[in-house]
Every structure is written in structure tokens, then in C-alpha cells.
Design an enzyme around this catalytic site. Sequence first.
Site, PDB file in Angstrom:
ATOM      1  N   THR A 128       3.343   8.802  -8.397  1.00 46.71           N
ATOM      2  CA  THR A 128       4.739   8.493  -8.101  1.00 46.71           C
ATOM      3  C   THR A 128       5.327   9.489  -7.097  1.00 46.71           C
ATOM      4  O   THR A 128       6.411   9.286  -6.571  1.00 46.71           O
ATOM      5  CB  THR A 128       5.552   8.523  -9.408  1.00 46.71           C
ATOM      6  OG1 THR A 128       4.789   7.865 -10.414  1.00 46.71           O
ATOM      7  CG2 THR A 128       6.869   7.802  -9.264  1.00 46.71           C
ATOM      8  N   GLU A 172      12.222  -5.288  -7.091  1.00 47.49           N
ATOM      9  CA  GLU A 172      10.931  -5.348  -7.771  1.00 47.49           C
ATOM     10  C   GLU A 172      11.092  -5.043  -9.260  1.00 47.49           C
ATOM     11  O   GLU A 172      10.563  -5.755 -10.115  1.00 47.49           O
ATOM     12  CB  GLU A 172       9.963  -4.356  -7.119  1.00 47.49           C
ATOM     13  CG  GLU A 172       8.571  -4.420  -7.704  1.00 47.49           C
ATOM     14  CD  GLU A 172       7.702  -3.238  -7.278  1.00 47.49           C
ATOM     15  OE1 GLU A 172       8.191  -2.094  -7.331  1.00 47.49           O
ATOM     16  OE2 GLU A 172       6.539  -3.465  -6.900  1.00 47.49           O
ATOM     17  N   GLY A 195       0.815  -1.219   0.000  1.00 47.51           N
ATOM     18  CA  GLY A 195       0.000   0.000   0.000  1.00 47.51           C
ATOM     19  C   GLY A 195       0.842   1.259   0.000  1.00 47.51           C
ATOM     20  O   GLY A 195       1.247   1.747   1.054  1.00 47.51           O
ATOM     21  N   THR A 219       0.787   3.731  -3.321  1.00 46.88           N
ATOM     22  CA  THR A 219       0.181   4.719  -4.220  1.00 46.88           C
ATOM     23  C   THR A 219      -1.171   5.208  -3.713  1.00 46.88           C
ATOM     24  O   THR A 219      -1.966   4.430  -3.184  1.00 46.88           O
ATOM     25  CB  THR A 219       0.014   4.098  -5.617  1.00 46.88           C
ATOM     26  OG1 THR A 219       1.283   3.617  -6.028  1.00 46.88           O
ATOM     27  CG2 THR A 219      -0.489   5.113  -6.621  1.00 46.88           C
TER      28      THR A 219
END
Lengths: 385, 248
Positions: free
Chosen positions: A129, A243, A121, A123
Site C-alpha cells: 500500500t 472503486e 498496475g 501494487t
Amino acid sequence: MEDFDDHKDIREAVRKLCEQFPGEYWRKADAERAYPAEFVKALTDAGYLATLIPEEYGGSGLTLSAAAAVLEEVQRAGCNGAACHAQMYVMGTVLRHGNESQKEKYLPKVASGELRLQAFGVTEPTSGTDTSSIRTFAKREGDHYVVNGQKIWTSRAEYSDLMILLARTTPKDQVAKRTDGLSVFIVDMQEAKKAGLTIRPIRTMMNHSTTEVFFDNVKVPAENLVGEEGKGFRYILSGMNAERILIAAECVGDAKWLIEKASNYAKDRNVFGRPIGANQGIQFPIARAYANMRAAELMVREATRLYESGKDCGAEANMAKMLAADASNEAANACIQTHGGFGFAEEYDVERKFRETRLYQVAPISTNLILSYLSEHVLGMPRSY
Amino acid sequence: MKVLVPVKRVVDANVKVRVKGDGSGVELANVKMAMNPFDEIAVEEAIRLKDAGKVEEIIVVSIGPAQAQETLRTALAMGADRAILVKTDETAEPLGVAKVLKGVVDAEKPGLVILGKQAIDDDANQTGQMLAALLGWAQGTFASKVEINGDKAKVTREVDGGLQTIDLKMPAIVTVDLRLNQPRYASLPNIMKAKKKPLDEKSAADFGADLKPRLKVVKTEEPGGRKAGVKVKDVAELVSSLKSAGVI
């Protein structure tokens, strides 16, 4: 297509597993917007989602290149790892910055799949961004924090037991640097759903189980704070390179699937008495997509090499993600074009992959932001955002 | 009881095979290879017997090139305990292989040998039977069900027209058919464990046998393509065209 790295055994085994989940399985899930629970269970049971968790916590303790090989093969087999890829890396925040009791409490259960930690959690609707502008606030009250706010594009929230949450703990106007005053929490979503947490699915162009999540006075025990209060931004950043690299590997896998599908069709489909692949107009876009995929694959490997040797890989991880997402998008375009009308027919799986891989031009970071990063941090040009 | 499972490295079942230019065989260079699917079923059955407490140790053996190690590692990752590679660059033929396997059996003294009924590359369907003859053991071929009770093995065989169940006196040879089980895929922890399991490299001579070719391949060719069929309007036309084709 040849394999170019050392994880041949893992790749073979993942391919074998994925054979149990052919196109029909994914088409059905896609049509129903259903979570591919059987596929996720198979990957979990075979230990692949615990690739990166150290052995002492029940995982295989392998390096990032092994995890990248797993995800690449999943996509290359026509499956969709987006349903569970985060289970592999979201735990990294706990592993790197959590305390011993948090690691012991959560990691073994994440490794076994008993706890799904695949919601991230960060954004929010008013701050894409621009992470330091998030508004979700966690206020300390005695032995817990009270969280209020909203997150969006939180993938898999409905299929996750735990969430890694980034929230403000000190208002932006009271901190020296705007990236200060943000903190990371482990939220027990099953508990939170009973009091104040609401998840609302968002239907999208592909089957991605994304949601928006609302926090209305959600209590989070203070012991669930990861690391130090106010330093969360750095903790989140440190997980992003892994990621990026893993998503890039998925894009390489998508590109390989699409290129293979396109070139096979070009060889088999006869029009005007010869295979359509005999035409350079058909061949060249596929060959170019292959060249770009290979280039992206090399950048993924370079970023992985730097990551594994503990060096800074911010630029390479970002470039790998951008180049791989571009390559898979190009391959998707070439594949659908090669198939003509059949590319739009669901039973060929091409249109599904086309939709699925398009996401990675946008998520988890948009291509423009990668270019901005390179311009500013690598080339020293003025900050543009 | 020990069980011995011979496994063969063959062209992957999903690969479209191509005949070599000189007709001496099929193209193997840069072709994806895998464990013979029937052998995978044999490995799976051995693991199930072990899980059921009927077997203590599973030894897998492969006769082939250095790369057959990968095939053995796959079997180890599925759950076999140790592996033997009998290294050779000769083409493995049924009789040569059966003779090597007899040597392995003499050395390891398994109570049961389970293997695929045939390998999907040459489809010979001979190795198990030849091994049974060389050892003078009982054999149950084309097994679709295997039960071990003491010194008896009850094997259900898939034969033309139905199923036949036979009792074998152990030690015995069982060759497995497609419907015996669904082989498992290796889990990641087991792939990692398999890297540490023992894999001995031997030669055919170590088992008092040789793999010199006993057969000569005269020619290899692709099967002719299927010809297009014809459509008929009704039964009458079907019957008359069958008559004119001379088949009825």
C-alpha cells in the site's frame, strides 16, 4: 429480501441475465481456474460494464449508484463480478484525466467491449500500500517512455487489452514530496507482450485470474501518458473512492446471497425432528449478519450519495468497504456454520463464496489501512504507518 | 403490420406461493412479481418478427394494478415500441380480460395478437381462445413455431402425441407455448430507452368493457404433501404389492 433503491429495473434485468449462469457454471470455472468468458461477454453485450461511460463515448452515462446496483446484483445472484468489475471503473482514470484524443481513441471501444481495460498496475512486491515507494520506472526517450520494473496482484492482466500503469518518472530522492514524480500511462498490452511484457499467473485460493507482470524495456508511446507527468499519484487516488464503493456494493451482494442461502437452509434442514433454524444458536448469527449487512448497505448508500453530489467521500467510501467486507465475511461464516458439513461440499457453492468474499478483507485495500486512514484523517490521531 | 402482445403481471415463478389465511387466494403482499413467463415468450416472438421485417410496431398491453407498469416497462426494455396499461384493481379474469382486449384490438387494429397460452398464476388457458371467439378471428394455440407469410400465419402447435401444423388466415390470435423461443434479457441501453417510450394509462370503460368479477372463488388450498413411497426388493414383490393395493 426487499430492494431499497431506485434501480429496480436494472436490478431485475441483471438478475435475469445472471440466471443463465448458475452455480454449476461457477463451480466448473473454479475447478479449472478458468476465466468466466461467457459470463463476461453476456454482461458486456448487455451494456452493464459501460454503465459509467458517458453516452457520447457509447456508454449509458449513469451514476455510481447504478453501477453499484449492477455489481451488487451480480454477487447476490451467486455470480462473481471480480472477473470484470474493473472494466467498469478503471476507465475512470482516462475519463477524468485523459486528453480528448485518448478518450476518443479508447472509451468507445471500452464501452463496446472491443477493448478490455481491466488491468490496473499499481501494487509491487516491495511496496504494497506504500504506493509512493514503487520502483517501476518509466524513462523518457524521445517520443516514448521505456518502462522497467514489476507489478504484482495485477488481476485479469491476461484478459485485458489495456492496462493503466503507475510508474515513477522522477526518482523519489529528486522530488519535493514523495507522492510527486509518479505518472500514469495507458499501456497497450497486446503490443507490449510482443516486446518486453511478461505476465505470469498466480494460483490463489479462489478463481481470481491474478498475475504478476514484468516490464523489460517496454516502450510506451509518449502520447499514452495520462495528464501531466509527475502527477499520477493524484490521478490514481481520485479513482479509488469509486472503486471502494463498488467493491463494497459487491460485498453487500455477497452478504445477501449468503444470508439467504443460510436462512433457507435453516428453514429446510430438519434435525431432531424440527428445522435447525428453530434454534437460536443457528438463527442469531444469521440475524446478526443481516443487521450488519444492512448497516453496511446504508454506509454504501451514504458514500454513493456524497460521491454523486461531488463531495469528499474518502472516509465514507473506506468505511463502506470495510463494513461491507466485514458483513460479507460474517455472513460467509454464519452460512458455512449453518450448513455444517454440507457447507464444505462444493455443490452447495457456500465454500466457493466463502473463499471469494474473504478477499475483500485484504483487497483492494486491507482493513487495517482503512482503520489507519480513519485514525489519522478523520480523528486526527498520529500517523501510524 | 402492428402486433399486439398482452402481458400479465404474476407472482414470480421462483417464489413459493402461500395460500392466504382466509383461503380467498394466494398471498400477494410483499411477494416478488414478474411478467408471466409465457408472455415473455410472446414478447420475444413479436420482437423476432419485427427483426425479420414482418412487423412494424409492437404494442404491449397489460390489464392490472398500477404496478403492472413495471411489467410493461420490462416488455419495452426487451424491444416493444409502446405500451397500454388498462388499470384495474379487480382480479383479472379471462372473459373480462378478453373483452377489454377486444376493445384494444378494435382501437389499434393489429394484424396479429400474440400472447402466452396461459398465465402461471391461475393457469386458466382461456384468454386467447375467448378473444378469438369475440373477434371471430382464427386462432393457433400452444404454438412452438410461428411463420408469417403475407396474409397467412403458419403455426406449429404442440398437441397431445405430437406436433400439428396449421395455416391461419390473418388477422389471427396465436397463443405461445414454452418451446417457441428463449426470451432475451434487456440490455442496459434498452432499459434506459424504455423509460422514454410511451405508456398510456386507460380504463376498461375506455374500451367499452368492464372487469367486474364473473367468477367466485370458493376456496383456495395448498396441494396435499406427497406421501413417502415404499421400497421393494424385486419385480415379484412389486407385482404383489401392486395387486394388494388393488391397482392391477
